[in-house]
Scaffold this motif. Structure first.
Motif, PDB file in Angstrom:
ATOM      1  N   LEU A   1       0.841  -1.197   0.000  1.00  0.00           N
ATOM      2  CA  LEU A   1       0.000   0.000   0.000  1.00  0.00           C
ATOM      3  C   LEU A   1       0.874   1.244   0.000  1.00  0.00           C
ATOM      4  O   LEU A   1       1.807   1.351   0.798  1.00  0.00           O
ATOM      5  N   VAL A   2       0.576   2.176  -0.903  1.00  0.00           N
ATOM      6  CA  VAL A   2       1.343   3.417  -1.004  1.00  0.00           C
ATOM      7  C   VAL A   2       0.376   4.598  -0.946  1.00  0.00           C
ATOM      8  O   VAL A   2      -0.587   4.671  -1.709  1.00  0.00           O
ATOM      9  N   THR A   3       0.622   5.521  -0.014  1.00  0.00           N
ATOM     10  CA  THR A   3      -0.120   6.777   0.058  1.00  0.00           C
ATOM     11  C   THR A   3       0.879   7.923   0.062  1.00  0.00           C
ATOM     12  O   THR A   3       2.095   7.709   0.064  1.00  0.00           O
ATOM     13  N   ALA A   4       0.373   9.150   0.105  1.00  0.00           N
ATOM     14  CA  ALA A   4       1.258  10.321   0.104  1.00  0.00           C
ATOM     15  C   ALA A   4       2.113  10.385   1.358  1.00  0.00           C
ATOM     16  O   ALA A   4       3.160  11.032   1.365  1.00  0.00           O
ATOM     17  N   THR A   5       1.673   9.721   2.419  1.00  0.00           N
ATOM     18  CA  THR A   5       2.413   9.805   3.684  1.00  0.00           C
ATOM     19  C   THR A   5       3.351   8.630   3.922  1.00  0.00           C
ATOM     20  O   THR A   5       4.045   8.589   4.930  1.00  0.00           O
ATOM     21  N   GLY A   6       3.370   7.660   2.998  1.00  0.00           N
ATOM     22  CA  GLY A   6       4.283   6.551   3.178  1.00  0.00           C
ATOM     23  C   GLY A   6       3.772   5.268   2.551  1.00  0.00           C
ATOM     24  O   GLY A   6       2.748   5.264   1.854  1.00  0.00           O
ATOM     25  N   SER A   7       4.475   4.176   2.802  1.00  0.00           N
ATOM     26  CA  SER A   7       4.085   2.893   2.227  1.00  0.00           C
ATOM     27  C   SER A   7       4.199   1.797   3.278  1.00  0.00           C
ATOM     28  O   SER A   7       4.968   1.927   4.240  1.00  0.00           O
ATOM     29  N   ILE A   8       3.417   0.722   3.080  1.00  0.00           N
ATOM     30  CA  ILE A   8       3.518  -0.428   3.963  1.00  0.00           C
ATOM     31  C   ILE A   8       3.495  -1.695   3.115  1.00  0.00           C
ATOM     32  O   ILE A   8       2.942  -1.715   2.010  1.00  0.00           O
ATOM     33  N   GLU A   9       4.108  -2.740   3.628  1.00  0.00           N
ATOM     34  CA  GLU A   9       4.053  -4.064   3.014  1.00  0.00           C
ATOM     35  C   GLU A   9       3.938  -5.063   4.160  1.00  0.00           C
ATOM     36  O   GLU A   9       4.908  -5.296   4.888  1.00  0.00           O
ATOM     37  N   LYS A  10       2.737  -5.621   4.330  1.00  0.00           N
ATOM     38  CA  LYS A  10       2.473  -6.487   5.475  1.00  0.00           C
ATOM     39  C   LYS A  10       1.555  -7.634   5.078  1.00  0.00           C
ATOM     40  O   LYS A  10       0.800  -7.543   4.108  1.00  0.00           O
ATOM     41  N   GLU A  11       1.611  -8.705   5.884  1.00  0.00           N
ATOM     42  CA  GLU A  11       0.652  -9.789   5.725  1.00  0.00           C
ATOM     43  C   GLU A  11      -0.629  -9.414   6.467  1.00  0.00           C
ATOM     44  O   GLU A  11      -0.599  -9.092   7.660  1.00  0.00           O
TER      45      GLU A  11
ATOM     46  N   ALA B   1     -15.220   8.616   9.891  1.00  0.00           N
ATOM     47  CA  ALA B   1     -15.223   8.810   8.435  1.00  0.00           C
ATOM     48  C   ALA B   1     -16.312   9.796   8.031  1.00  0.00           C
ATOM     49  O   ALA B   1     -17.428   9.755   8.536  1.00  0.00           O
ATOM     50  N   ASP B   2     -15.964  10.670   7.108  1.00  0.00           N
ATOM     51  CA  ASP B   2     -16.895  11.674   6.586  1.00  0.00           C
ATOM     52  C   ASP B   2     -16.910  11.534   5.065  1.00  0.00           C
ATOM     53  O   ASP B   2     -15.908  11.823   4.406  1.00  0.00           O
ATOM     54  N   PRO B   3     -18.026  11.080   4.478  1.00  0.00           N
ATOM     55  CA  PRO B   3     -18.052  10.839   3.036  1.00  0.00           C
ATOM     56  C   PRO B   3     -18.004  12.102   2.179  1.00  0.00           C
ATOM     57  O   PRO B   3     -18.036  12.011   0.955  1.00  0.00           O
ATOM     58  N   GLY B   4     -17.900  13.263   2.819  1.00  0.00           N
ATOM     59  CA  GLY B   4     -17.812  14.495   2.052  1.00  0.00           C
ATOM     60  C   GLY B   4     -16.549  15.286   2.297  1.00  0.00           C
ATOM     61  O   GLY B   4     -16.447  16.449   1.897  1.00  0.00           O
ATOM     62  N   ASP B   5     -15.541  14.658   2.938  1.00  0.00           N
ATOM     63  CA  ASP B   5     -14.344  15.418   3.296  1.00  0.00           C
ATOM     64  C   ASP B   5     -13.175  15.226   2.343  1.00  0.00           C
ATOM     65  O   ASP B   5     -12.074  15.727   2.569  1.00  0.00           O
ATOM     66  N   GLY B   6     -13.390  14.467   1.248  1.00  0.00           N
ATOM     67  CA  GLY B   6     -12.317  14.274   0.280  1.00  0.00           C
ATOM     68  C   GLY B   6     -11.222  13.334   0.746  1.00  0.00           C
ATOM     69  O   GLY B   6     -10.117  13.359   0.208  1.00  0.00           O
ATOM     70  N   GLN B   7     -11.519  12.481   1.725  1.00  0.00           N
ATOM     71  CA  GLN B   7     -10.520  11.551   2.264  1.00  0.00           C
ATOM     72  C   GLN B   7     -11.126  10.154   2.410  1.00  0.00           C
ATOM     73  O   GLN B   7     -12.292  10.009   2.787  1.00  0.00           O
ATOM     74  N   PHE B   8     -10.325   9.127   2.111  1.00  0.00           N
ATOM     75  CA  PHE B   8     -10.686   7.761   2.451  1.00  0.00           C
ATOM     76  C   PHE B   8     -10.207   7.443   3.869  1.00  0.00           C
ATOM     77  O   PHE B   8      -9.239   8.027   4.353  1.00  0.00           O
ATOM     78  N   ASP B   9     -10.879   6.481   4.498  1.00  0.00           N
ATOM     79  CA  ASP B   9     -10.372   5.874   5.730  1.00  0.00           C
ATOM     80  C   ASP B   9     -10.011   4.432   5.378  1.00  0.00           C
ATOM     81  O   ASP B   9     -10.890   3.632   5.052  1.00  0.00           O
ATOM     82  N   ILE B  10      -8.722   4.106   5.433  1.00  0.00           N
ATOM     83  CA  ILE B  10      -8.230   2.797   4.993  1.00  0.00           C
ATOM     84  C   ILE B  10      -8.005   1.923   6.225  1.00  0.00           C
ATOM     85  O   ILE B  10      -7.189   2.251   7.091  1.00  0.00           O
ATOM     86  N   ILE B  11      -8.745   0.831   6.302  1.00  0.00           N
ATOM     87  CA  ILE B  11      -8.644  -0.092   7.428  1.00  0.00           C
ATOM     88  C   ILE B  11      -7.755  -1.264   7.011  1.00  0.00           C
ATOM     89  O   ILE B  11      -8.055  -1.972   6.051  1.00  0.00           O
ATOM     90  N   VAL B  12      -6.658  -1.469   7.742  1.00  0.00           N
ATOM     91  CA  VAL B  12      -5.741  -2.577   7.489  1.00  0.00           C
ATOM     92  C   VAL B  12      -5.682  -3.436   8.752  1.00  0.00           C
ATOM     93  O   VAL B  12      -5.279  -2.948   9.809  1.00  0.00           O
ATOM     94  N   VAL B  13      -6.114  -4.690   8.629  1.00  0.00           N
ATOM     95  CA  VAL B  13      -6.046  -5.628   9.750  1.00  0.00           C
ATOM     96  C   VAL B  13      -4.957  -6.645   9.425  1.00  0.00           C
ATOM     97  O   VAL B  13      -5.109  -7.463   8.507  1.00  0.00           O
ATOM     98  N   THR B  14      -3.840  -6.574  10.145  1.00  0.00           N
ATOM     99  CA  THR B  14      -2.720  -7.479   9.886  1.00  0.00           C
ATOM    100  C   THR B  14      -2.983  -8.844  10.529  1.00  0.00           C
ATOM    101  O   THR B  14      -3.902  -9.008  11.337  1.00  0.00           O
TER     102      THR B  14
END
Length: 302
Positions: free
Chosen positions: A186-196, A218-231
């Motif tokens: 996963l790559v975003t503007a703030t960094g990247s992760i690589e996990k199982e 989460a606000d569906p009108g704020d121009g942002q996603f909320d990304i949930i990662v469960v390792t």
């Protein structure tokens, strides 16, 4: 904003409705008793031949009805854009819950006398074909598309909405314990992760599936996603949250989301879901971005 005497286009899902929320005739009568003029169309005709004088498109159905109507408006390049009013009649009603809209249709209609318009973003996915895909709730990998496939195979015609949610939670609990972890990049503007991981959800709203509130802010009108990662190491946190819901306790999901307005990702698995549809996946690098504030939905006024 006070609204009276509006022309309301009621989009009704014939499969929706129960003793509490009523059929299309009852809903239309309630709308007209509020002083509005109501025209009823079937779900399949949601965006066909919209009267230019229409003030509100009221959607009586579940999350699928809402998505279908929004997608229809997008395909028409929003030429018939009108404020959307949600009259929840689905099983989970995650969009309504995320927007604070009452699940009782009569109470939802009462918002129309004093309301505000809420901007609503639409997610866009490229990398899976010649045309982009769009979503209004979430796109996800891991346990959830498997859950959707298992639930589709069950005969739930006689089950109530609450029973269906309970069955889904029980099945999800089993998957959370047994699903083999896959590698996420996963790559975003703030960094990247690589996990199982066992679950990845890119969310536009706060809840999904059997009313899982995974991104409470989460606000569906704020121009942002909320990304949930469960390792893989966080299985028990997901299970504990599901157990709380099954036991009807007030519980919070404690895995903090990653916030971004665009991202790129790859997943080792072979399936994903986009809103309520499951699709196959062969490891493509996906780009996910937002179309800001394309839709307006009626919510409770201040």
């Amino acid at each position: 904003m006070k609204e009276h005497g509006k022309k309301v286009r009621l989009v009704h899902n014939p499969a929706a409705g129960d003793e509490d929320n009523g059929d299309k005739d009852e809903l239309c009568q309630l709308i007209e008793e509020l002083g509005h003029h109501c025209t009823v169309v079937a779900k399949k005709d949601a965006v066909k031949k919209i009267d230019p004088e229409t003030d509100i498109i009221a959607l009586a159905g579940g999350d699928g009805t809402i998505k279908m109507t929004i997608m229809g408006l997008l395909e028409k390049k929003l030429r018939f854009k009108r404020p959307i009013a949600i009259l929840p009649q689905g099983t989970a009603n995650n969009i309504a819950i995320s927007l604070g809209i009452p699940l009782d249709c009569k109470k939802a209609m009462n918002l129309w006398s004093q309301f505000q318009l809420k901007k609503f973003d639409v997610g866009m996915v490229t990398g899976l074909g010649r045309k982009p895909l769009h979503f209004v709730e979430s796109i996800g990998f891991g346990v959830f598309p498997i859950l959707m496939e298992k639930m589709d195979k069950k005969n739930l015609n006689a089950a109530s909405a609450e029973d269906e949610i309970r069955i889904a939670l029980e099945q999800l609990r089993k998957l959370a314990l047994t699903f083999p972890a896959k590698v996420l990049k996963l790559v975003t503007a703030t960094g990247s992760i690589e996990k199982e991981c066992i679950m990845v959800e890119v969310m536009n709203i706060s809840s999904m599936g059997p009313r899982l509130v995974l991104a409470v802010d989460a606000d569906p009108g704020d121009g942002q996603f909320d990304i949930i990662v469960v390792t893989a190491d966080q299985r028990q946190e997901l299970v504990a949250y599901i157990d709380g819901l099954l036991n009807k306790k007030t519980v919070s999901f404690n895995i903090k989301p990653i916030r971004a307005n665009r991202l790129e990702m790859e997943w080792q698995g072979t399936e994903f879901h986009i809103d309520d549809e499951c699709k196959s996946y062969t490891g493509q690098r996906l780009k996910i971005s937002l179309l800001d504030s394309l839709i307006e939905i009626i919510v409770e006024g201040n």
